[in-house]
Write an enzyme that holds these catalytic residues in place. Structure first.
Site, PDB file in Angstrom:
ATOM      1  N   GLY A 249       0.852  -1.184   0.000  1.00 35.26           N
ATOM      2  CA  GLY A 249       0.000   0.000   0.000  1.00 35.26           C
ATOM      3  C   GLY A 249       0.882   1.226   0.000  1.00 35.26           C
ATOM      4  N   SER A 250       0.272   2.369   0.201  1.00 34.09           N
ATOM      5  CA  SER A 250       1.035   3.617   0.102  1.00 34.09           C
ATOM      6  C   SER A 250       2.127   3.711   1.160  1.00 34.09           C
ATOM      7  CB  SER A 250       0.087   4.813   0.219  1.00 34.09           C
ATOM      8  OG  SER A 250      -0.639   4.762   1.446  1.00 34.09           O
TER       9      SER A 250
ATOM     10  N   HIS B  55       0.683  -4.202   4.520  1.00 35.66           N
ATOM     11  CA  HIS B  55       0.191  -2.830   4.607  1.00 35.66           C
ATOM     12  C   HIS B  55      -0.190  -2.518   6.050  1.00 35.66           C
ATOM     13  CE1 HIS B  55      -1.235   0.923   3.275  1.00 35.66           C
ATOM     14  NE2 HIS B  55      -2.511   0.635   3.121  1.00 35.66           N
TER      15      HIS B  55
ATOM     16  N   GLU C  54       4.027   1.497   2.155  1.00 38.93           N
ATOM     17  CA  GLU C  54       5.140   0.612   1.824  1.00 38.93           C
ATOM     18  C   GLU C  54       5.934   1.101   0.603  1.00 38.93           C
ATOM     19  OE1 GLU C  54       2.775  -0.524   4.432  1.00 38.93           O
ATOM     20  OE2 GLU C  54       1.860  -0.866   2.474  1.00 38.93           O
TER      21      GLU C  54
ATOM     22  N   HIS D   9      -9.611 -31.562  20.889  1.00 41.84           N
ATOM     23  CA  HIS D   9     -10.568 -30.685  20.223  1.00 41.84           C
ATOM     24  C   HIS D   9     -11.994 -30.928  20.706  1.00 41.84           C
ATOM     25  CE1 HIS D   9     -12.221 -27.975  17.402  1.00 41.84           C
ATOM     26  NE2 HIS D   9     -12.412 -28.779  16.382  1.00 41.84           N
TER      27      HIS D   9
ATOM     28  N   GLU E  29      -3.684  -9.992   2.158  1.00 35.39           N
ATOM     29  CA  GLU E  29      -2.624 -10.214   3.140  1.00 35.39           C
ATOM     30  C   GLU E  29      -2.666 -11.592   3.786  1.00 35.39           C
ATOM     31  OE1 GLU E  29      -3.026  -5.713   2.856  1.00 35.39           O
ATOM     32  OE2 GLU E  29      -4.395  -7.435   2.870  1.00 35.39           O
TER      33      GLU E  29
ATOM     34  N   GLY F 254      -6.135 -25.202  12.738  1.00 36.04           N
ATOM     35  CA  GLY F 254      -7.534 -25.445  12.426  1.00 36.04           C
ATOM     36  C   GLY F 254      -8.195 -24.293  11.702  1.00 36.04           C
TER      37      GLY F 254
END
Length: 537
Positions: free
Chosen positions: A32-33, A77, A35, A284, A54, A403
């Site tokens: 993005g800007s 970003h 970066e 789980h 991302e 998971g």
């Protein structure tokens, strides 16, 4: 402290030179800007792999890091971009995937006034699922912070780290940073190994439970030697995210479920449990694990202090497995126990229309070329996969430890980037595919030999399974009708075929395995699935 040179350079120049010194030649990103100052005049000797969201970027970096054993470098970003990545960041943390994640931040002069794109408390955003997180106090501290993040990411247990970098820092002057030599592995305490060896020699019916850290540390052959010396059956730990033991070996006993009663029933008949490279244990579903109250000795070899300290029972032996496993084997005599016959393989499933998941996976296993790597995110079909697709080769299997869905497809892209020349097969459910479908675009752009097999049962199969286990009826949000995966793939430039009958399946799989670039096969399978936690097994 890192060694400092005498000449001053920009932060950007110092970081690129440090990456070269660390052997990092690939950056995964979605810019993005904030970066753009980092991306300015991108160097030709460092590959930039673009992901379209991302979460996909972090999943790709995770797969790449696990496939290579090296630290991945990620550029995200500011603020919302990091937020998009958090699901797969959590998975990377659970997977033990080493990576340095950098994210842009608004310029320092604007930060006091809550600017657009500014991340408030940026370093706190990804916690607690990073090992280290910082926004350096001064621009000139950025290269040293990244160097520290790299060292911590590569300290076992591996994992992601995070550095937030204001956009104007890249042009600031700083001292160059010289990467340090780094030997982070430590050996287990010899006294702890000796105690474990005495207990093993005294046991008449020991059993091993092995997890993904063995493959991650590259000590699979040493583990096989240890198991053969002890002469004990070997179970894969619940939800192991990598190959834990060759599944055609005579000592391989099967896969433990993440259900306390099943784990206890399986192990309680043994008089010693040796857990290597896994927690004690990952569950789980609720229930009592009588093994913990049985008095059965449990020894756990692990590099993970958190996993060791959270274990409800047993003796922990902390240290690098690649050092500890051979050291333990050297303390043990040959057991004299003869190896059992290999476990019988199930009979080939019968064809049907639409194919059963078991039949489709049986044919997929037959179609995969030697040396292919399997990346799986089809949790409702995992019991059938474990029956029909025995994994034999170390480094040949990856799935997620968390998971969380949305990992499998981008991870397969990252594995293919990290294992050039190897066929990578992504086995993924229809629901899972929809979390990160855009990763397929990156595979097309990079011309990766990636076969994507979408098991389409028109819904969230794991939710159907859990509904039966929990006796829940008429739950909404489970069915996924009307998704055209072939059209979606072709829209991103990936050739694709849909199959709905056994007669079409073999030809489509052969085409996918021979393709020079990515190829998607959508397999319509019977919606009937095995229960994930069958207490009878």
């Amino acid at each position: 402290m890192d060694g400092m040179g005498t000449g001053r350079v920009t932060v950007r120049e110092a970081v690129f030179e440090m990456l070269r010194g660390l052997g990092i030649d690939t950056v995964f990103g979605n810019p993005g800007s904030t970066e753009l100052p980092f991306l300015d005049r991108w160097p030709r000797d460092i590959r930039y792999v673009l992901g379209l969201q991302e979460a996909s970027v972090v999943g790709m970096a995770d797969g790449y890091a696990r496939a290579t054993g090296q630290c991945a470098f990620v550029n995200l970003h500011s603020a919302a971009g990091v937020g998009h990545a958090l699901g797969n960041l959590f998975t990377a943390y659970r997977n033990g995937a080493p990576m340095v994640i950098t994210a842009g931040q608004q310029t320092r002069s604007l930060l006091p006034n809550l600017p657009f794109l500014g991340a408030s408390e940026a370093a706190s955003f990804p916690r607690p699922y990073v090992k280290f997180s910082i926004e350096p106090a001064r621009a000139e501290d950025v290269p040293a912070a990244i160097a520290q993040a790299h060292r911590i990411a590569m300290q076992r247990p591996y994992g992601p780290t995070f550095v937030s970098i204001p956009a104007d820092d890249w042009a600031a002057a700083c001292q160059p940073v010289v990467p340090r030599a780094w030997f982070p592995d430590t050996a287990p305490d010899p006294a702890a190994l000796a105690e474990a060896a005495r207990a093993i020699m005294a046991a008449r019916r020991p059993v091993l439970v092995v997890g993904p850290d063995v493959d991650a540390e590259g000590c699979g052959p040493e583990l096989v030697m240890l198991a053969e010396r002890i002469g004990a059956p070997v179970w894969t730990s619940p939800f192991s995210s990598r190959l834990s033991f060759p599944e055609d070996h005579p000592l391989f006993a099967g896969h433990l479920h993440a259900a306390p009663q099943q784990v206890s029933d399986t192990l309680i008949g043994h008089d010693l449990v040796l857990v290597i490279g896994a927690p004690v244990f990952t569950f789980h579903v609720a229930g009592e694990c009588g093994l913990f109250r049985s008095g059965t000795p449990i020894f756990q070899m692990t590099t993970d202090l958190e996993a060791a300290s959270s274990a409800p029972a047993g003796t922990a032996v902390l240290g690098a497995l690649r050092l500890g496993i051979p050291a333990l084997a050297a303390l043990l005599p040959e057991s004299g126990r003869s190896l059992p016959a290999p476990r019988p393989r199930p009979a080939p499933p019968a064809p049907s229309s639409p194919p059963s998941a078991a039949y489709a996976l049986h044919r997929l296993h037959a179609a995969m070329p030697e040396g292919a790597v399997l990346v799986e995110e089809a949790p409702s079909h995992r019991p059938a996969m474990q029956q029909q697709m025995p994994i034999r080769e170390w480094g040949g299997f990856f799935t997620m430890a968390s998971g969380g869905l949305g990992y499998g497809l981008p991870a397969a892209v990252g594995v293919a980037l990290g294992r050039p020349g190897r066929r990578v097969v992504c086995l993924i459910g229809d629901g899972s595919f929809m979390y990160s479908p855009q990763a397929l675009w990156t595979a097309v752009q990079e011309k990766l030999p990636l076969a994507v097999i979408v098991m389409n049962n028109a819904g969230y199969g794991a939710m159907r399974s859990f509904s039966r286990v929990l006796q829940v009826r008429d739950a909404p949000g489970i069915d996924l009708p009307g998704i055209d995966f072939v059209a979606m793939a072709r829209g991103m430039g990936c050739p694709a075929r849909a199959v709905a009958t056994p007669g079409e399946l073999d030809a489509a799989l052969a085409e996918a395995m021979a393709a020079e670039g990515p190829f998607l096969v959508e397999v319509a399978v019977d919606a009937a699935i095995a229960t994930l936690y069958d207490e009878k097994k």
